[in-house]
Enzyme design. Structure first.
Site, PDB file in Angstrom:
ATOM      1  N   LEU A  75      85.748  61.738  10.823  1.00 39.24           N
ATOM      2  CA  LEU A  75      86.444  61.141   9.284  1.00 39.24           C
ATOM      3  C   LEU A  75      87.316  62.334   8.812  1.00 39.24           C
ATOM      4  CD1 LEU A  75      83.441  59.617   7.694  1.00 39.24           C
ATOM      5  CD2 LEU A  75      85.050  58.646   8.732  1.00 39.24           C
TER       6      LEU A  75
ATOM      7  N   ARG B 280      66.419  65.355   0.595  1.00 44.06           N
ATOM      8  CA  ARG B 280      65.883  65.403   2.049  1.00 44.06           C
ATOM      9  C   ARG B 280      65.072  66.602   2.143  1.00 44.06           C
ATOM     10  NH1 ARG B 280      71.608  63.399   4.740  1.00 44.06           N
ATOM     11  NH2 ARG B 280      71.385  61.221   4.138  1.00 44.06           N
TER      12      ARG B 280
ATOM     13  N   HIS C  86      69.762  67.609  11.228  1.00 44.40           N
ATOM     14  CA  HIS C  86      70.793  66.459  11.127  1.00 44.40           C
ATOM     15  C   HIS C  86      72.243  67.074  10.683  1.00 44.40           C
ATOM     16  CE1 HIS C  86      72.131  62.676   9.977  1.00 44.40           C
ATOM     17  NE2 HIS C  86      72.197  62.923   8.583  1.00 44.40           N
TER      18      HIS C  86
END
Lengths: 250, 671
Positions: free
Chosen positions: B44, B338, B430
Site C-alpha cells: 500500500l 490488541r 502480526h
C-alpha cells in the site's frame, strides 16, 4: 502419512525438464500442501540435492503467488482453495502425488514449478484501471451512492487473486475468466463507465497478443477458481466487448 | 547522545500540515521529468507512492520481490481501514481519530504525525472510491462502517474480509496505468540488496534479479523504502513467507537509525499452531471481535474434558464459561486493544485454561451474535414465532455475509465448522510498530532516503489500533510522501542523471557479490530454516508477549550464538546465477539474526511497560489497575533511535523526546 511424490524438475527456461520421484514420510494430515513440500525440501537439502523451487508467499490464500498442478488439477483436489490452503487430509496414506507447474504458452516455466505470469500484469496495464490521479480532492465518497446489489457484484468480481488457475485448467489456456473479472468489476460501478468501451477492447486485445486461447465455455475455470469467480462474468465481458466493438462512439 | 530533529512544523497542531505544505519547496513539472525516484516495495505505501509520484511526473523505478506488485503482503489485510468521515453520526472527528490513535499507541507516537494521519484519512476513502474500490455498502447505496478494538465509534470502512486486497488492487491499478504509460519501470522478482550513498546522499540501490541472479546497479535522486515490517524475525508470524527486513536493515547499516525495534504487535485472534511443520500463522480479522465473544471454561475439569475429547465446547452452559475480557474490562469487553486482549489470552493459557492439545488456544464464539442477528432478520422479514432453527439459519446467513471468507478459511485449516462450534484462536506476531526512524517529511537519517508504511516507525507508537495500518500505508504513499519528497528534490533539478559506474556503486555491488559468494561457499550441514526456527524460538520465548531483563540478556547472547553458527554451518545449495530460493532466504535470515539482537537490546533498555512491550518488572501493584502494564512517562517518553556501530549490541541510542501538547498523558484504561 507416507507419500510418493512425482515432481516436475526443470533447471531453467531452456531445459526440457521431467518428473522425478521422491518419497516423503511422516507427514501430518494437518499440514498444508506447501508445508509438506517444505518437509521434502528440508530432506533434499540434507541429502545435498537442490530443493524444489515453487512460488508461494502469503500462505493464506490471498496473494495468488502459489500455483501447482496437483494430480491433474490446478491447486489440487479441494475446492475453493489455493495450494497453500490445501491440507494433507485431502490425500490418502501411501498415495502417489503428481506435482507439475501451471502449463500455458503464456506462462513459461522459469524453474521447476515456478512460472512467469507477467502476461497477466500486461493485460491489466492495457486497461485494468480507472484513470483518476491522486489528489485528495476527488468528490466525497458518499456523493456517489451505488446500489448494494451492484456494489456486491463488483466485489464478487474483484476478489480475483490473479493466480492463473483458470488458464492452467482450461484446455484452450484461455484467460477469459481473469480478464472478465476485471472488466466486470468496473462495468458494474459508475466510476468505470467513462472508459468502459476502451477498457474491454484494449484488455481483450492484449489478452490475444499474449497467446492465450479462446473460450469455448467448458466452465472448467469456474470449477477450479479458488475464489469462485462466476462464469457469468465471461458472458458479461462478451456483451461488453460486443457493445464496444459495434459502437461508433468509442 | 545527540538530539534528533523531527522537523515538526511550528504552529497549532491542526494547522501544521496545511502550513507545511504551503511552505515547502516544489519541483516544477518540466523538471520532474529529469528526476528519478526508486521505490522499494509495492504494497500500500510503496504502490501508492510509486503511482502518485509517476502521476506527478517523476521517473519512477519500482521494485518487488514477488512476481507482480499485486502480491505484496498488504493484500492479506482483512478487516478494514479507518477514516474520520463520521458517516455514522456517532461523534467521530479528526481529533477523535487522532486521540484514539495516540492513546491506543500508549502515548509513544509523535503527535504531529498522528494528527496528519487522521487529517488525510478522509481523502483516502474518497480516492479509493474514485479508483473503483468496491467497499461494502448499505441498502441506500452509501458506505457501511464497522467497529474495531480500542475505540467507541464506527469508523472502519471495509470490503468483506478482504479490505487489504481491494485497496492494494486499487493502488496496483493506479500503478498499472503509469507502467502502461512508461512512467513507472517495474522490476518484478528483484530484491534490493543494498543502498548506495554518494557524497552522503542516497543515490541508488544494488538489486538482484532473482531469475538470473544478476547483480544490478540502479541510480536515482531519492530512494523510498516501503518494504514492510520485520515480524518474520519470530519465524512464525502472520507475515508472508517472503516478508523480510533486509531493505530496512541494509539502510540501517549504512546510516539510517532504527527506531523502537521492540514495539511488536502480537495479534490476539490467529489460528493456533498445529505442529512443528508449521510454516506460518493465519490471522482471523479483529473485526470478528465485533460479534465474537472470547472465553475459556471456568473449571479445570471442563478444560481437561475438552482436551481429551470427552466434552465439546457447546456442551458448556453460560455459567460454566469465563468470558474473561468482559469480566476484566467491562467498558470495552471483547473490543479492548490488541495488546490487552493478547496478554489476557496468554494469562488464561499460562494458568492452564487453554482449550486445545497444546494448551495454547481460547474460544471465539459467535453463538450470541448468530441469535441476535437471526432475531433481527426475522423481525425485518415479519416472521412471527420463527422457531430456533429458522433464527439460526437467518443468523448464520448474516454472519456469512459479514465474515464468510474468514469462516471458510478457518474451516479449511482446522477442519471444523465455526458456525456450529466456537473458533479456537491464540495470539501471534502480526505487525511491527518499530522501524526506520524518519522525520515529519518521512526522511530517514540518510539524506534522500525515505521510509514509508510499516517500514517506518512513525504513527502507531507502542501499539497499533486495528484498521490503522492500511490507513497509514496509503496516507504515506498517496498524501504525504509525494509532497514532502519535492522539498528535498527541489535542490536536485540541475544534478542530471546519476551515473552507476562510480566507485561507490562498484564498491556496493562488490560487497553484495562477496556476501552471496560467502553464503554459497560455507557449505555447512544445516538448512537456513533450521537457524531461522531457532531464532524464532528465542524471540518468542524471551522477547515475546512478556519480557524481563534476565531473559532479554540471555536472548541477546543466544541470538549472537545462533548468528555465529549460521555463518559457519549454513548450507545454501544451488548457485548464485540462477533462481535460488534458499539463497534468498539465507540473505534475509542473516539480517534477521542481527536485527533480533538489536530488538532484544531495545526491549532491555526500555524499563517500562507500554503498548505491545510488556516488562514483567513494570506492572501496577495495587488499585483498580492491579496487574496491568505500568508505563513510565517521566523516564521513557521518547523514541529510541539506534545507530549502527558494526555489531548490533554496540548500537548507540539517540533519543527523540516526545512532547504532548494536545493530549494529556493518562494511563490507558479500558475497564
Amino acid at each position: 502419512m507416507n507419500l510418493t511424490l512425482k515432481v516436475w524438475r526443470q533447471k531453467n527456461k531452456e531445459d526440457k525438464g521431467g518428473l522425478v520421484t521422491y518419497p516423503v514420510t511422516g507427514i501430518s494430515e494437518h499440514a498444508s500442501f506447501l508445508e509438506m513440500l517444505d518437509v521434502l525440501n528440508e530432506q533434499l537439502i540434507t541429502q545435498g540435492i537442490e530443493p524444489v523451487a515453487f512460488d508461494h508467499d502469503c500462505r493464506e490464500g490471498i496473494c495468488g503467488m502459489c500455483s501447482l498442478y496437483i494430480n491433474g488439477e490446478a491447486h489440487g483436489p479441494d475446492r475453493k482453495v489455493t495450494t497453500c490452503q490445501l491440507h494433507m487430509r485431502m490425500f490418502k496414506d501411501g498415495e502417489t502425488v503428481h506435482i507439475e507447474p501451471f502449463r500455458s504458452k503464456a506462462f513459461p516455466v522459469l524453474k521447476d514449478l515456478v512460472v512467469d505470469r507477467g502476461s497477466f500484469d500486461r493485460i491489466q496495464q492495457a486497461g485494468g484501471f480507472i484513470s483518476v490521479n491522486t489528489s485528495g480532492n476527488t468528490q466525497d465518497a458518499n456523493a456517489l451512492p451505488i446500489p448494494k446489489p451492484m456494489a456486491d457484484k463488483a466485489m464478487d468480481a474483484a476478489t480475483c487473486i490473479g493466480c492463473g488457475a483458470c488458464v492452467a485448467t482450461c484446455k484452450n489456456s484461455s484467460a477469459m475468466l481473469f480478464v472478465a473479472a476485471k472488466v466486470s468489476q468496473y462495468s458494474y460501478l459508475p466510476q468505470g463507465q467513462v472508459e468502459r468501451k476502451e477498457r474491454v477492447l484494449n484488455m481483450v486485445d492484449q489478452m490475444d497478443q499474449e497467446g492465450f486461447g479462446n473460450c469455448t465455455n467448458t466452465g472448467a475455470c469456474e470449477v477450479e477458481c479458488p475464489k469462485g469467480i462466476s462464469l457469468e462474468f465471461i458472458a458479461r465481458m462478451n456483451k461488453e466487448y460486443l457493445n464496444a466493438s459495434t459502437s461508433s462512439e468509442k | 547522545m545527540s538530539k534528533l530533529d523531527s522537523k515538526t512544523p511550528e504552529g497549532p497542531i491542526k494547522d501544521k500540515w496545511t502550513k507545511h505544505k504551503n511552505d515547502i519547496n516544489l519541483v516544477n513539472p518540466a523538471n520532474k521529468r529529469h528526476i528519478d525516484i526508486i521505490v522499494v516495495g509495492t504494497g500500500l505505501a510503496g504502490g501508492a507512492a510509486a503511482a502518485s509520484l509517476a502521476e506527478m511526473g517523476y521517473k519512477v523505478k519500482a521494485f518487488a520481490y514477488q512476481d507482480s506488485p499485486r502480491r505484496a503482503h498488504s493484500i492479506a489485510a482483512q478487516g478494514g481501514i479507518n477514516a474520520a468521515k463520521n458517516y455514522q453520526n456517532d461523534g467521530d472527528s479528526t481529533y477523535r481519530l487522532f486521540y484514539d490513535t495516540v492513546k491506543g499507541g500508549d502515548y509513544r507516537a509523535r503527535e504531529a504525525n498522528v494528527y496528519r494521519l487522521a487529517e488525510v484519512s478522509t481523502n483516502i476513502i474518497d480516492q479509493c472510491v474514485a479508483q473503483g474500490v468496491p467497499f461494502a455498502r448499505e441498502y441506500g447505496g452509501l458506505l457501511d462502517n464497522r467497529s474495531f478494538g480500542g475505540v467507541l465509534v464506527s469508523r472502519t470502512f471495509y470490503a468483506k474480509g478482504q479490505t487489504g486486497q481491494q485497496l492494494l488492487l486499487g493502488a496496483y491499478s493506479a500503478m498499472n496505468r503509469q507502467i502502461g504509460k512508461g512512467k513507472i519501470t517495474m522490476y518484478n522478482r528483484h530484491e534490493m540488496m543494498d543502498i548506495v550513498k554518494v557524497d552522503g546522499k542516497a543515490r541508488g540501490i544494488i538489486a538482484r534479479n532473482m531469475i538470473t541472479g544478476e547483480i544490478e546497479k540502479h541510480s536515482a535522486h531519492a530512494v523510498v523504502i516501503a518494504s514492510g515490517g520485520y515480524g518474520n524475525v519470530f519465524f512464525l508470524s502472520t507475515n508472508a513467507m517472503g516478508s523480510n527486513a533486509s531493505a530496512a536493515w541494509k539502510i540501517h547499516k549504512k546510516g539510517a537509525y532504527f527506531a523502537n525495534p521492540c514495539y511488536t504487535q502480537i495479534h490476539p485472534t490467529c489460528v493456533p499452531r498445529a505442529g512443528d511443520f508449521q510454516s506460518k500463522l493465519t490471522l482471523m480479522s479483529e473485526s470478528l471481535r465485533n460479534d465474537g465473544r472470547i472465553w475459556v471454561p471456568k473449571n479445570m475439569d471442563d478444560v481437561m474434558a475438552i482436551r481429551e475429547g470427552r466434552k465439546k465446547p457447546t456442551d458448556l452452559g453460560e455459567d460454566e464459561r469465563d468470558y474473561y475480557l468482559e469480566r476484566r474490562y467491562p467498558a470495552f469487553g471483547n473490543l479492548v486493544p490488541r495488546d490487552v486482549a493478547s496478554r489476557a489470552a496468554k494469562e488464561r493459557c499460562d494458568a492452564g485454561y487453554g482449550v486445545n492439545a497444546t494448551g495454547e488456544a481460547v474460544y471465539l464464539d459467535f453463538k450470541s451474535a448468530i441469535n441476535r442477528y437471526g432475531n433481527e432478520k426475522a423481525h425485518v422479514l415479519g416472521l412471527h414465532n420463527p422457531g430456533d432453527a429458522k433464527i439460526l439459519e437467518l443468523g448464520e446467513g448474516v454472519i456469512e455475509e459479514k465474515y464468510g471468507n474468514l469462516f471458510q478459511m478457518y474451516e479449511k485449516i482446522i477442519d471444523e465448522n465455526p458456525y456450529k462450534t466456537p473458533m479456537m484462536i491464540y495470539p501471534a506476531v502480526h505487525y511491527t510498530m518499530g522501524g526506520i526512524w524518519c522525520d515529519y517529511n518521512l526522511m530517514t537519517t540518510i539524506p534522500g532516503c525515505y521510509a514509508a508504511g510499516e517500514a517506518n516507525f512513525s504513527d502507531h507508537g507502542a501499539n497499533r489500533l486495528g484498521a490503522s495500518a492500511l490507513m497509514q500505508g496509503l496516507a504515506d504513499g498517496y498524501f504525504v510522501l509525494p509532497y514532502t519528497i519535492g522539498d528535498y528534490l527541489a535542490d536536485d533539478i540541475r544534478t542530471g542523471p546519476i551515473p552507476t559506474d562510480s566507485p561507490e556503486f562498484n564498491a556496493a555491488a562488490k560487497e553484495v557479490t562477496d556476501q552471496l559468494e560467502k553464503l554459497i561457499n560455507i557449505k555447512g550441514t544445516k538448512s537456513v530454516d533450521h537457524f531461522h526456527k531457532r531464532l524464532g524460538e528465542v524471540m518468542w520465548n524471551k522477547v515475546g508477549m512478556s519480557r524481563n531483563a534476565k531473559g532479554l540478556i540471555e536472548a541477546m547472547d543466544e541470538i549472537k550464538q545462533i548468528r555465529e553458527e549460521f555463518w559457519k554451518d549454513v548450507c545454501v545449495p544451488g548457485g548464485m546465477n540462477e533462481l535460488n530460493p534458499e539463497l534468498e532466504k539465507a540473505t534475509r535470515v542473516a539480517d534477521f539474526l542481527e536485527l533480533g539482537e538489536l530488538f532484544a537490546k531495545d526491549a532491555l533498555a526500555r524499563e517500562e511497560s507500554c503498548g505491545g512491550h510488556f516488562r514483567e518488572e513494570s506492572v501496577e501493584l495495587d488499585g483498580e489497575q492491579k496487574g496491568e502494564a505500568k508505563r513510565n512517562d517521566k523516564d521513557f517518553a521518547y523514541v529510541a533511535a539506534w545507530e549502527y556501530k558494526g555489531d548490533p549490541r554496540e548500537a548507540v541510542m539517540h533519543k527523540e523526546e516526545l512532547e504532548f501538547n494536545d493530549i494529556e498523558l493518562k494511563q490507558r484504561s479500558y475497564k
